[in-house]
Design a protein around this motif. Sequence first.
Motif, PDB file in Angstrom:
ATOM      1  N   ILE A 194      -7.577   5.691 -16.043  1.00 31.17           N
ATOM      2  CA  ILE A 194      -7.650   6.296 -17.385  1.00 31.17           C
ATOM      3  C   ILE A 194      -8.963   5.955 -18.095  1.00 31.17           C
ATOM      4  N   ALA A 195      -9.866   5.266 -17.435  1.00 32.65           N
ATOM      5  CA  ALA A 195     -11.157   4.966 -18.076  1.00 32.65           C
ATOM      6  C   ALA A 195     -11.953   6.260 -18.256  1.00 32.65           C
ATOM      7  N   GLU A 196     -12.727   6.304 -19.334  1.00 30.80           N
ATOM      8  CA  GLU A 196     -13.553   7.485 -19.628  1.00 30.80           C
ATOM      9  C   GLU A 196     -14.488   7.771 -18.450  1.00 30.80           C
ATOM     10  N   GLY A 197     -14.543   9.027 -18.029  1.00 30.59           N
ATOM     11  CA  GLY A 197     -15.489   9.415 -16.981  1.00 30.59           C
ATOM     12  C   GLY A 197     -14.955   9.254 -15.561  1.00 30.59           C
ATOM     13  N   GLU A 198     -13.838   8.546 -15.398  1.00 34.93           N
ATOM     14  CA  GLU A 198     -13.262   8.360 -14.054  1.00 34.93           C
ATOM     15  C   GLU A 198     -12.602   9.671 -13.620  1.00 34.93           C
ATOM     16  N   ASP A 199     -12.859  10.115 -12.374  1.00 32.77           N
ATOM     17  CA  ASP A 199     -12.177  11.341 -11.956  1.00 32.77           C
ATOM     18  C   ASP A 199     -11.515  11.255 -10.577  1.00 32.77           C
ATOM     19  N   ARG A 200     -11.560  10.060  -9.940  1.00 32.67           N
ATOM     20  CA  ARG A 200     -10.825   9.934  -8.679  1.00 32.67           C
ATOM     21  C   ARG A 200      -9.318   9.953  -8.959  1.00 32.67           C
ATOM     22  N   PRO A 201      -8.524  10.480  -8.017  1.00 32.56           N
ATOM     23  CA  PRO A 201      -7.062  10.421  -8.201  1.00 32.56           C
ATOM     24  C   PRO A 201      -6.573   8.965  -8.138  1.00 32.56           C
ATOM     25  N   LEU A 202      -5.433   8.721  -8.792  1.00 32.16           N
ATOM     26  CA  LEU A 202      -4.914   7.350  -8.855  1.00 32.16           C
ATOM     27  C   LEU A 202      -4.691   6.761  -7.462  1.00 32.16           C
ATOM     28  N   ALA A 203      -4.176   7.568  -6.516  1.00 33.96           N
ATOM     29  CA  ALA A 203      -3.876   7.023  -5.180  1.00 33.96           C
ATOM     30  C   ALA A 203      -5.141   6.461  -4.537  1.00 33.96           C
ATOM     31  N   ILE A 240      -7.844   5.359  -6.084  1.00 34.79           N
ATOM     32  CA  ILE A 240      -8.267   4.158  -6.818  1.00 34.79           C
ATOM     33  C   ILE A 240      -7.412   2.956  -6.392  1.00 34.79           C
ATOM     34  N   LEU A 241      -6.098   3.170  -6.296  1.00 32.67           N
ATOM     35  CA  LEU A 241      -5.209   2.056  -5.927  1.00 32.67           C
ATOM     36  C   LEU A 241      -5.551   1.535  -4.531  1.00 32.67           C
ATOM     37  N   ARG A 242      -5.878   2.456  -3.614  1.00 40.71           N
ATOM     38  CA  ARG A 242      -6.257   2.004  -2.274  1.00 40.71           C
ATOM     39  C   ARG A 242      -7.532   1.164  -2.328  1.00 40.71           C
ATOM     40  N   ALA A 243      -8.488   1.601  -3.148  1.00 39.64           N
ATOM     41  CA  ALA A 243      -9.753   0.859  -3.260  1.00 39.64           C
ATOM     42  C   ALA A 243      -9.531  -0.516  -3.899  1.00 39.64           C
ATOM     43  N   VAL A 244      -8.661  -0.572  -4.912  1.00 40.20           N
ATOM     44  CA  VAL A 244      -8.415  -1.856  -5.590  1.00 40.20           C
ATOM     45  C   VAL A 244      -7.682  -2.810  -4.646  1.00 40.20           C
ATOM     46  N   LEU A 245      -6.734  -2.283  -3.878  1.00 36.76           N
ATOM     47  CA  LEU A 245      -6.016  -3.131  -2.926  1.00 36.76           C
ATOM     48  C   LEU A 245      -6.987  -3.671  -1.866  1.00 36.76           C
ATOM     49  N   ALA A 246      -7.904  -2.814  -1.422  1.00 34.19           N
ATOM     50  CA  ALA A 246      -8.907  -3.260  -0.446  1.00 34.19           C
ATOM     51  C   ALA A 246      -9.789  -4.343  -1.076  1.00 34.19           C
ATOM     52  N   GLU A 247     -10.100  -4.178  -2.352  1.00 32.85           N
ATOM     53  CA  GLU A 247     -10.934  -5.185  -3.015  1.00 32.85           C
ATOM     54  C   GLU A 247     -10.183  -6.506  -3.154  1.00 32.85           C
ATOM     55  N   ALA A 258       0.833  -1.207   0.000  1.00 35.00           N
ATOM     56  CA  ALA A 258       0.000   0.000   0.000  1.00 35.00           C
ATOM     57  C   ALA A 258       0.870   1.259   0.000  1.00 35.00           C
ATOM     58  N   VAL A 259       1.937   1.253   0.800  1.00 35.37           N
ATOM     59  CA  VAL A 259       2.835   2.416   0.842  1.00 35.37           C
ATOM     60  C   VAL A 259       3.530   2.593  -0.510  1.00 35.37           C
ATOM     61  N   ALA A 260       3.943   1.476  -1.110  1.00 38.40           N
ATOM     62  CA  ALA A 260       4.607   1.540  -2.415  1.00 38.40           C
ATOM     63  C   ALA A 260       3.661   2.102  -3.483  1.00 38.40           C
ATOM     64  N   LEU A 261       2.403   1.652  -3.458  1.00 36.50           N
ATOM     65  CA  LEU A 261       1.428   2.131  -4.447  1.00 36.50           C
ATOM     66  C   LEU A 261       1.142   3.622  -4.243  1.00 36.50           C
ATOM     67  N   ASP A 262       1.070   4.037  -2.986  1.00 38.72           N
ATOM     68  CA  ASP A 262       0.878   5.464  -2.697  1.00 38.72           C
ATOM     69  C   ASP A 262       2.016   6.288  -3.287  1.00 38.72           C
ATOM     70  N   GLY A 290       1.131  -6.631  -6.100  1.00 39.84           N
ATOM     71  CA  GLY A 290       1.212  -5.171  -6.154  1.00 39.84           C
ATOM     72  C   GLY A 290       1.127  -4.662  -7.587  1.00 39.84           C
ATOM     73  N   VAL A 291       1.818  -5.346  -8.497  1.00 41.98           N
ATOM     74  CA  VAL A 291       1.773  -4.941  -9.910  1.00 41.98           C
ATOM     75  C   VAL A 291       0.368  -5.167 -10.475  1.00 41.98           C
ATOM     76  N   ALA A 292      -0.278  -6.273 -10.068  1.00 39.43           N
ATOM     77  CA  ALA A 292      -1.648  -6.537 -10.536  1.00 39.43           C
ATOM     78  C   ALA A 292      -2.584  -5.424 -10.070  1.00 39.43           C
ATOM     79  N   VAL A 293      -2.461  -5.014  -8.820  1.00 40.40           N
ATOM     80  CA  VAL A 293      -3.300  -3.921  -8.307  1.00 40.40           C
ATOM     81  C   VAL A 293      -3.006  -2.638  -9.087  1.00 40.40           C
ATOM     82  N   PHE A 294      -1.715  -2.394  -9.345  1.00 40.37           N
ATOM     83  CA  PHE A 294      -1.373  -1.196 -10.108  1.00 40.37           C
ATOM     84  C   PHE A 294      -1.993  -1.230 -11.503  1.00 40.37           C
TER      85      PHE A 294
END
Lengths: 190, 190
Positions: free
Chosen positions: B162-171, B173-180, B83-87, B150-154
């Motif tokens: 980068i999906a159309e319409g997405e506006d959350r910052p990457l950090a 999104i990465l936290r949400a994907v890691l939680a998922e 998580a720290v690395a992804l941040d 970690g690479v899979a989450v990234f």
Amino acid sequence: MVRWEPGARERLQAAALERFGARGFDGTTVAEIAAAAGLTERTFFRHFADKREVLFAGQDEFERLFVAGIEEAETTDPVAIIAVALDGAAAFFPDDRRSWSRMRQVVIDADPGLQERELLKLSGLATTMTGALRRRGFDATAAALAAESGVAVFRVGFATWIAEGEDRPLAAILRAVLAELRSLVCAPRT
Amino acid sequence: MVRWEPGARERLQAAALERFGARGFDGTTVAEIAAAAGLTERTFFRHFADKREVLFAGQDEFERLFVAGIEEAETTDPVAIIAVALDGAAAFFPDDRRSWSRMRQVVIDADPGLQERELLKLSGLATTMTGALRRRGFDATAAALAAESGVAVFRVGFATWIAEGEDRPLAAILRAVLAELRSLVCAPRT
């Protein structure tokens, strides 16, 4: 006139790998492979589109085993589904294939173009698995994560299977690696 | 005589991407990119080794952010370390880079050679992260699994960013994907 050569495919694979190992992938021609196998170039091309295909043949069957596992798993737990898929895929690599797979890896590790081809193959596998998981009702993110995790377990397990001195069957290794993933992700050490 | 061109690098990157998008990667020359940016070829080559590097520049810095996160994380829980690395890595992709990253992905998706280069980059990242995790005391299998996860989450998070319409910052999104990932792997649905 097309003659049927019993075991031609396996002889070509063995001869190709031996030449690739000795002379490098780039330094080996189809003519040399065919000659080393005691066969004609024409026979070679009945079995493989080119010399690279000797190393990558069977991709469809390989992916099909993963997909069949995902489709048939009688559970909705994503880790259990991946476990069934990995069990199915392990059937593609019986123990009598291990020494061929070891030699193949040495050839691939020595050639960046072959490494890229191998990565593309595994990336295609992840995409195919993601599609199969979506058809089982997982949303896009969950399907992609489960597929990527399954491929990661396969990669790590396969590298272990072909490591020098390793003698456990691939299926057993994959189960152990998947269990380690679960323990890593789910058991915080604080 | 070497002139300093303020913002030359960014102008070249913008011009290259615009040309790649319109004419394809193969259909674009360095001379055209330089001309479109109002610069000389000589200036182009002061910034990039070739036109492919326009799309892949910064790999060392990108990997360094992941490794710094792994080294500095004040925890021994592998998921928390990732998580720290992804941040840290998310800092490489501020929101004002999102539209450039979207266009870059379109160019890469259209060219198998660029896709292979991208896969090689992510594979290199996994290897580098595995090394950093081993230096933190994880065994080979655990380090490889944590790095690949970690690479899979990234990958999954970046595709979402980068999906159309997405506006959350990457950090975020990465936290949400890691939680998922954690919820997928750790919460059996039976």
